[in-house]
Design a protein around this motif. Structure first.
Motif, PDB file in Angstrom:
ATOM      1  N   ILE A  13     -27.186  92.311 114.616  1.00  0.00           N
ATOM      2  CA  ILE A  13     -28.208  91.791 115.531  1.00  0.00           C
ATOM      3  C   ILE A  13     -27.549  91.182 116.768  1.00  0.00           C
ATOM      4  O   ILE A  13     -27.964  91.442 117.902  1.00  0.00           O
ATOM      5  N   VAL A  14     -26.522  90.397 116.551  1.00  0.00           N
ATOM      6  CA  VAL A  14     -25.819  89.749 117.667  1.00  0.00           C
ATOM      7  C   VAL A  14     -25.203  90.796 118.579  1.00  0.00           C
ATOM      8  O   VAL A  14     -25.404  90.773 119.803  1.00  0.00           O
ATOM      9  N   ARG A  15     -24.479  91.736 117.998  1.00  0.00           N
ATOM     10  CA  ARG A  15     -23.822  92.758 118.826  1.00  0.00           C
ATOM     11  C   ARG A  15     -24.853  93.660 119.503  1.00  0.00           C
ATOM     12  O   ARG A  15     -24.649  94.090 120.642  1.00  0.00           O
ATOM     13  N   GLY A  16     -25.971  93.919 118.850  1.00  0.00           N
ATOM     14  CA  GLY A  16     -27.036  94.696 119.472  1.00  0.00           C
ATOM     15  C   GLY A  16     -27.646  93.966 120.655  1.00  0.00           C
ATOM     16  O   GLY A  16     -27.978  94.576 121.677  1.00  0.00           O
ATOM     17  N   ALA A  17     -27.790  92.648 120.525  1.00  0.00           N
ATOM     18  CA  ALA A  17     -28.359  91.845 121.613  1.00  0.00           C
ATOM     19  C   ALA A  17     -27.415  91.787 122.819  1.00  0.00           C
ATOM     20  O   ALA A  17     -27.852  91.526 123.931  1.00  0.00           O
ATOM     21  N   LEU A  18     -26.138  92.054 122.590  1.00  0.00           N
ATOM     22  CA  LEU A  18     -25.161  92.066 123.674  1.00  0.00           C
ATOM     23  C   LEU A  18     -25.087  93.422 124.374  1.00  0.00           C
ATOM     24  O   LEU A  18     -24.414  93.553 125.395  1.00  0.00           O
ATOM     25  N   HIS A  19     -25.784  94.420 123.846  1.00  0.00           N
ATOM     26  CA  HIS A  19     -25.771  95.761 124.421  1.00  0.00           C
ATOM     27  C   HIS A  19     -26.108  95.720 125.912  1.00  0.00           C
ATOM     28  O   HIS A  19     -27.051  95.053 126.322  1.00  0.00           O
ATOM     29  N   GLY A  20     -25.310  96.403 126.686  1.00  0.00           N
ATOM     30  CA  GLY A  20     -25.547  96.472 128.116  1.00  0.00           C
ATOM     31  C   GLY A  20     -24.769  95.459 128.932  1.00  0.00           C
ATOM     32  O   GLY A  20     -24.665  95.598 130.148  1.00  0.00           O
ATOM     33  N   PHE A  21     -24.206  94.459 128.284  1.00  0.00           N
ATOM     34  CA  PHE A  21     -23.418  93.470 129.013  1.00  0.00           C
ATOM     35  C   PHE A  21     -21.962  93.912 129.184  1.00  0.00           C
ATOM     36  O   PHE A  21     -21.217  93.314 129.956  1.00  0.00           O
ATOM     37  N   ASP A  22     -21.564  94.919 128.438  1.00  0.00           N
ATOM     38  CA  ASP A  22     -20.227  95.504 128.549  1.00  0.00           C
ATOM     39  C   ASP A  22     -20.298  96.873 127.903  1.00  0.00           C
ATOM     40  O   ASP A  22     -21.322  97.239 127.317  1.00  0.00           O
ATOM     41  N   SER A  23     -19.216  97.605 127.945  1.00  0.00           N
ATOM     42  CA  SER A  23     -19.193  98.942 127.343  1.00  0.00           C
ATOM     43  C   SER A  23     -19.284  98.827 125.824  1.00  0.00           C
ATOM     44  O   SER A  23     -18.866  97.811 125.240  1.00  0.00           O
ATOM     45  N   PRO A  24     -19.817  99.853 125.165  1.00  0.00           N
ATOM     46  CA  PRO A  24     -19.883  99.815 123.700  1.00  0.00           C
ATOM     47  C   PRO A  24     -18.518  99.588 123.054  1.00  0.00           C
ATOM     48  O   PRO A  24     -18.411  98.856 122.075  1.00  0.00           O
ATOM     49  N   ALA A  25     -17.479 100.196 123.622  1.00  0.00           N
ATOM     50  CA  ALA A  25     -16.136 100.016 123.053  1.00  0.00           C
ATOM     51  C   ALA A  25     -15.673  98.572 123.165  1.00  0.00           C
ATOM     52  O   ALA A  25     -15.109  98.015 122.215  1.00  0.00           O
ATOM     53  N   ASN A  26     -15.904  97.944 124.311  1.00  0.00           N
ATOM     54  CA  ASN A  26     -15.504  96.548 124.491  1.00  0.00           C
ATOM     55  C   ASN A  26     -16.322  95.618 123.601  1.00  0.00           C
ATOM     56  O   ASN A  26     -15.788  94.646 123.070  1.00  0.00           O
ATOM     57  N   LEU A  27     -17.608  95.908 123.440  1.00  0.00           N
ATOM     58  CA  LEU A  27     -18.438  95.072 122.563  1.00  0.00           C
ATOM     59  C   LEU A  27     -17.990  95.212 121.113  1.00  0.00           C
ATOM     60  O   LEU A  27     -17.955  94.229 120.376  1.00  0.00           O
ATOM     61  N   ALA A  28     -17.628  96.426 120.697  1.00  0.00           N
ATOM     62  CA  ALA A  28     -17.151  96.646 119.327  1.00  0.00           C
ATOM     63  C   ALA A  28     -15.834  95.917 119.081  1.00  0.00           C
ATOM     64  O   ALA A  28     -15.569  95.444 117.969  1.00  0.00           O
ATOM     65  N   ALA A  29     -15.008  95.818 120.128  1.00  0.00           N
ATOM     66  CA  ALA A  29     -13.703  95.160 119.995  1.00  0.00           C
ATOM     67  C   ALA A  29     -13.774  93.645 120.203  1.00  0.00           C
ATOM     68  O   ALA A  29     -12.781  92.952 119.991  1.00  0.00           O
ATOM     69  N   LEU A  30     -14.941  93.139 120.587  1.00  0.00           N
ATOM     70  CA  LEU A  30     -15.094  91.709 120.842  1.00  0.00           C
ATOM     71  C   LEU A  30     -14.808  90.912 119.582  1.00  0.00           C
ATOM     72  O   LEU A  30     -15.433  91.129 118.539  1.00  0.00           O
TER      73      LEU A  30
END
Length: 84
Positions: A13-30
């Motif tokens: 849920i948290v990572r989904g809510a961050l969608h669009g604020f950075d690339s999917p790869a960067n969000l996955a690596a956060l």
């Protein structure tokens, strides 16, 4: 009957809510403990959008008093699990 929110579901849920604020790869690596606002360069409006997305996904209001708790992915997950 209320259902328990697992840490894995809350993380999604948290990572989904961050969608669009950075690339999917960067969000996955956060990292779980990276400060969200600094890591993703979120301004106040971006952060509010993120909180609104969390609130909508969990179908519960997140009060402004709780915003300081939402600093990292781990902190957000803990908050969602505690309050769900």
């Amino acid at each position: 009957m209320a259902t328990t929110l697992t840490r894995d579901v809350a993380d999604g849920i948290v990572r989904g809510a961050l969608h669009g604020f950075d690339s999917p790869a960067n969000l996955a690596a956060l990292g779980e403990d990276e400060p969200l606002r600094a890591a993703l360069n979120l301004d106040s409006l971006d952060f509010l959008t993120f909180v609104e997305r969390l609130s909508a996904e969990c179908d519960r209001r997140i009060d402004e008093d709780d915003y300081p708790r939402l600093t990292t992915v781990r902190a957000c997950v803990e908050y969602l699990v505690e309050t769900h």
